[in-house]
Motif scaffolding. Structure first.
Motif, PDB file in Angstrom:
ATOM      1  N   TRP A 109       0.838  -1.206   0.000  1.00 17.68           N
ATOM      2  CA  TRP A 109       0.000   0.000   0.000  1.00 17.68           C
ATOM      3  C   TRP A 109       0.869   1.250   0.000  1.00 17.68           C
ATOM      4  O   TRP A 109       0.569   2.218  -0.681  1.00 17.68           O
ATOM      5  N   GLY A 119      -0.661   3.023  -7.889  1.00 20.06           N
ATOM      6  CA  GLY A 119      -1.864   3.329  -7.109  1.00 20.06           C
ATOM      7  C   GLY A 119      -3.123   3.015  -7.909  1.00 20.06           C
ATOM      8  O   GLY A 119      -4.060   2.398  -7.392  1.00 20.06           O
TER       9      GLY A 119
ATOM     10  N   LEU B 171      -6.595   4.476  -1.340  1.00 19.29           N
ATOM     11  CA  LEU B 171      -6.211   3.822  -2.593  1.00 19.29           C
ATOM     12  C   LEU B 171      -7.163   4.176  -3.731  1.00 19.29           C
ATOM     13  O   LEU B 171      -6.783   4.117  -4.894  1.00 19.29           O
TER      14      LEU B 171
END
Lengths: 198, 198
Positions: A109, A119, B171
């Motif tokens: 992440w 991303g 995200l």
């Protein structure tokens, strides 16, 4: 002695294993050519045959993570709420292998948030995973096993819950042993089940 | 001209700001002496007056993250379920500032998982945060605003849910705008509220 295709394939597998062990132990933050070479018992020179740059190595590692996740054994379950539960249990760090894999996902992440391209790729992966969950939830609703409501919204909630539980369990394994994780997941699912006479 | 104590304090604040901007843009993975120096418009030589090693810089950054989190403005709310909701809303990336802060928290997980000492420290932080949430939940139960059940268990579930929602929202910001995050949080809370006649 000339190298055979078999040697080459075996070496590629060794490299994958070494990358995976570095990721599981140190995350993407610790993924360097030097660390992989040390894990492999090879020179960094050899590594440059496989990865020209650090970015190549990171891209390879993300791909490896996805392939390992796709290839992991999955619970089988009938349709309905059992299928929803099985899909969510498959994500949790209930075994050593799933713990390693989740540790690498959590690490990814940070890598994804630092790179718009990665991303966007991560966002697509999680959206696909929510879509699958949505379909399982819609099926469970058709069977009357889950309360009505927008299945995409219920899927987003369940995915959030499970990802957060992964984080908690990794950061504090003693407080979140497997039976505790399953108990918390079952609490989440119980709230989605129609109450008798409700 | 001799440096005054005021100059020193002002420079410390500048360094903090530069560390924070590097973290918010690149995470712990991008936190280097060089990046902070560039952000500050200074030499890396100057930085070594503040941080002798990379590890000092990381420790400083984690401390900065905690101080910023502790100092952030918080919603005020009456007791009961409103206080639980306010505490959970305070965590979510609903503003630019909270988004930066959460982006740094997510990044810190990789750093914490790679270092047993930092990992133990993170585990303690999240345990304290669960304890506070447990007390708010117990109070809401006493007021009859939340269903009975082990408040520590409900708190662990709520914390998992919110942390996972943070990850999703970071995200995939377009899929999780603020109103969607609040909607999902309210779904989670609605499941904890006694059903009329239930």
């Amino acid at each position: 002695m000339p190298r055979t295709k078999g040697d080459h394939e075996a070496r590629r597998r060794d490299v994958s294993e070494a990358v995976w062990r570095v990721l599981a132990a140190h995350g993407f933050g610790g993924l360097t050519m030097r660390a992989v070479a040390a894990e492999l018992g090879a020179t960094t020179g050899l590594l440059t045959h496989y990865f020209r740059t650090k970015r190549d190595l990171v891209a390879y590692a993300l791909d490896l993570l996805e392939r390992r996740t796709a290839a992991r054994p999955r619970r089988t379950a009938g349709p309905g709420v059992s299928a929803v539960r099985a899909a969510l249990l498959d994500i949790l760090p209930l075994t050593d292998e799933a713990t390693d894999s989740n540790r690498v996902w959590v690490s990814s992440w940070d890598t994804a948030l630092a790179d718009p391209e990665l991303g966007a790729d991560h966002a697509r992966k999680y959206a696909r995973s929510r879509d699958k969950l949505r379909d399982l939830i819609a099926e469970a609703q058709r069977l009357g096993e889950l309360s009505p409501g927008d299945p995409a919204r219920i899927a987003a909630g369940a995915q959030a819950f499970v990802l957060g539980l992964v984080v908690q369990a990794l950061l504090d394994a003693p407080a979140f042993p497997p039976h505790r994780q399953v108990e918390l997941l079952d609490d989440h699912l119980a709230a989605l089940v129609p109450t008798p006479g409700g």
